[in-house]
Design an enzyme around this catalytic site. Structure first.
Site, PDB file in Angstrom:
ATOM      1  CB  CYS A  85      28.806  28.759 -14.138  1.00  0.00           C
ATOM      2  SG  CYS A  85      27.486  29.540 -12.990  1.00  0.00           S
ATOM      3  CG  HIS A  87      23.927  29.413 -11.137  1.00  0.00           C
ATOM      4  ND1 HIS A  87      25.267  29.916 -10.739  1.00  0.00           N
ATOM      5  CD2 HIS A  87      23.187  30.464 -11.631  1.00  0.00           C
ATOM      6  CE1 HIS A  87      25.318  31.060 -10.944  1.00  0.00           C
ATOM      7  NE2 HIS A  87      24.234  31.508 -11.690  1.00  0.00           N
ATOM      8  CG  ASP A 231      25.945  29.685  -6.087  1.00  0.00           C
ATOM      9  OD1 ASP A 231      24.789  29.689  -6.360  1.00  0.00           O
ATOM     10  OD2 ASP A 231      26.518  29.089  -6.757  1.00  0.00           O
ATOM     11  CB  CYS A 235      27.735  25.906  -6.078  1.00  0.00           C
ATOM     12  SG  CYS A 235      29.282  26.337  -6.559  1.00  0.00           S
ATOM     13  N   GLY A 236      26.563  24.455  -8.750  1.00  0.00           N
ATOM     14  CA  GLY A 236      26.760  23.240  -9.561  1.00  0.00           C
ATOM     15  C   GLY A 236      28.146  22.701  -9.525  1.00  0.00           C
ATOM     16  CB  THR A 237      31.677  24.193 -10.311  1.00  0.00           C
ATOM     17  OG1 THR A 237      31.263  25.402  -9.593  1.00  0.00           O
ATOM     18  CG2 THR A 237      31.423  24.338 -11.766  1.00  0.00           C
TER      19      THR A 237
END
Length: 310
Positions: A85, A87, A231, A235-237
């Site tokens: 994850c 964030h 999100d 969204c980091g991923t």
């Protein structure tokens, strides 16, 4: 159970400092599987209302296997245990700094998806160098009931994504429900048809991408999470997977920095270097803010001790 709550670009993270279940020893992958299979009631109760809030991600701190890592972490939302994850990792770094466990500088964190590196720039700003991300398949078309044919890319950034253009729906807060309904329908179709990762991994996230109304941002993305929530951050991923698709199409060069925004307008800065397995190594920068330090109580006479399941 002692927790610290933060938000990254509007997306909440709840870091569990102590009081979680005993997952035993072994690799982080094995302990993650134990959390998913044997402690579903626990992780749901931490995040479901009335104790939690929609969209919240939990971060359970565990001992890392790799001694070079400052901590190990297993992420989860109210629906599933997650591989990684973005964030949440930004929120975790800010939380560890708040607790005096890390200082400004670079640190390694072990996740189920692999080891990631965080650079704490100041009290709120963190860069995360993610695991190698990649496009798995390009221009995959699915017939989505009620919507017709939707074409997009399959990509991995620590979680599994189907990434498509949102048009003609504008990616804005006014259209959140429409974007959510379409994303849920896309994911349902992908999983019913077995469209996912090369080893049968199901699509757990969907990105609907739209043009940005501002010149300081490349794209504005709506991201559906496994729990059916969207999100609030970019969204980091998902940003990692999105960048992998841009790179695969020759639309983003190594070292080139872009900005991606979420449906509510929060931003990540993003760049990448080439990976060793044909993908990219993305680095994203965002901000997190501490919201609360709390003790969660699970009273035996509480009728909603396990959370509200609708």
């Amino acid at each position: 159970m002692h927790v610290i709550d933060s938000h990254t670009g509007g997306m909440p993270t709840r870091v569990i400092l102590d009081g979680g279940p005993d997952l035993g020893s072994g690799s982080l992958a094995k302990r993650t599987l134990r959390l998913a299979k044997d402690h579903e009631a626990f992780y749901k109760s931490v995040l479901l209302e009335p104790r939690g809030q929609p969209g919240m991600v939990g971060a359970l701190l565990v001992e890392p296997v790799d001694p070079s890592c400052v901590i190990g972490v297993i992420y989860f939302d109210a629906e599933a245990v997650l591989g990684m994850c973005g964030h949440g990792t930004i929120g975790l770094a800010v939380t560890l700094a708040e607790e005096g466990r890390i200082e400004v500088g670079t640190h390694r964190i072990e996740t189920p998806a692999g080891i990631v590196t965080v650079e704490l720039h100041d009290t709120n700003t963190v860069s995360v160098t993610n695991i190698e991300s990649r496009r798995v398949a390009a221009d995959v078309s699915v017939e989505v009931e009620g919507y017709g044919r939707v074409t997009g890319d399959l990509a991995y950034g620590g979680n599994w994504f189907f990434i498509a253009d949102a048009e003609p729906i504008e990616v804005s807060t006014a259209n959140i429900q429409r974007l959510k309904d379409l994303s849920i329908a896309i994911r349902k179709t992908c999983n019913e048809r077995g469209i996912g990762g090369p080893q049968g991994q199901p699509v757990d996230h969907v990105i609907l991408s739209g043009p940005s109304p501002n010149s300081d941002c490349l794209r504005r993305n709506f991201v559906l999470c496994p729990d059916g929530e969207y999100d609030r951050s970019p969204c980091g991923t998902g940003s990692s997977a999105f960048a992998a698709c841009l790179a695969a199409r020759g639309q983003l060069d190594p070292g080139q920095q872009i900005t991606l925004k979420s449906v509510i307008g929060s931003a990540y800065r993003l760049s990448y270097q080439r990976g060793s397995e044909g993908g990219i190594i993305p680095t994203l920068t965002g901000e997190a803010h501490i919201m609360a330090k709390s003790t969660l109580i699970f009273a035996t006479d509480d009728p909603f001790r396990a959370g509200i399941v609708l």
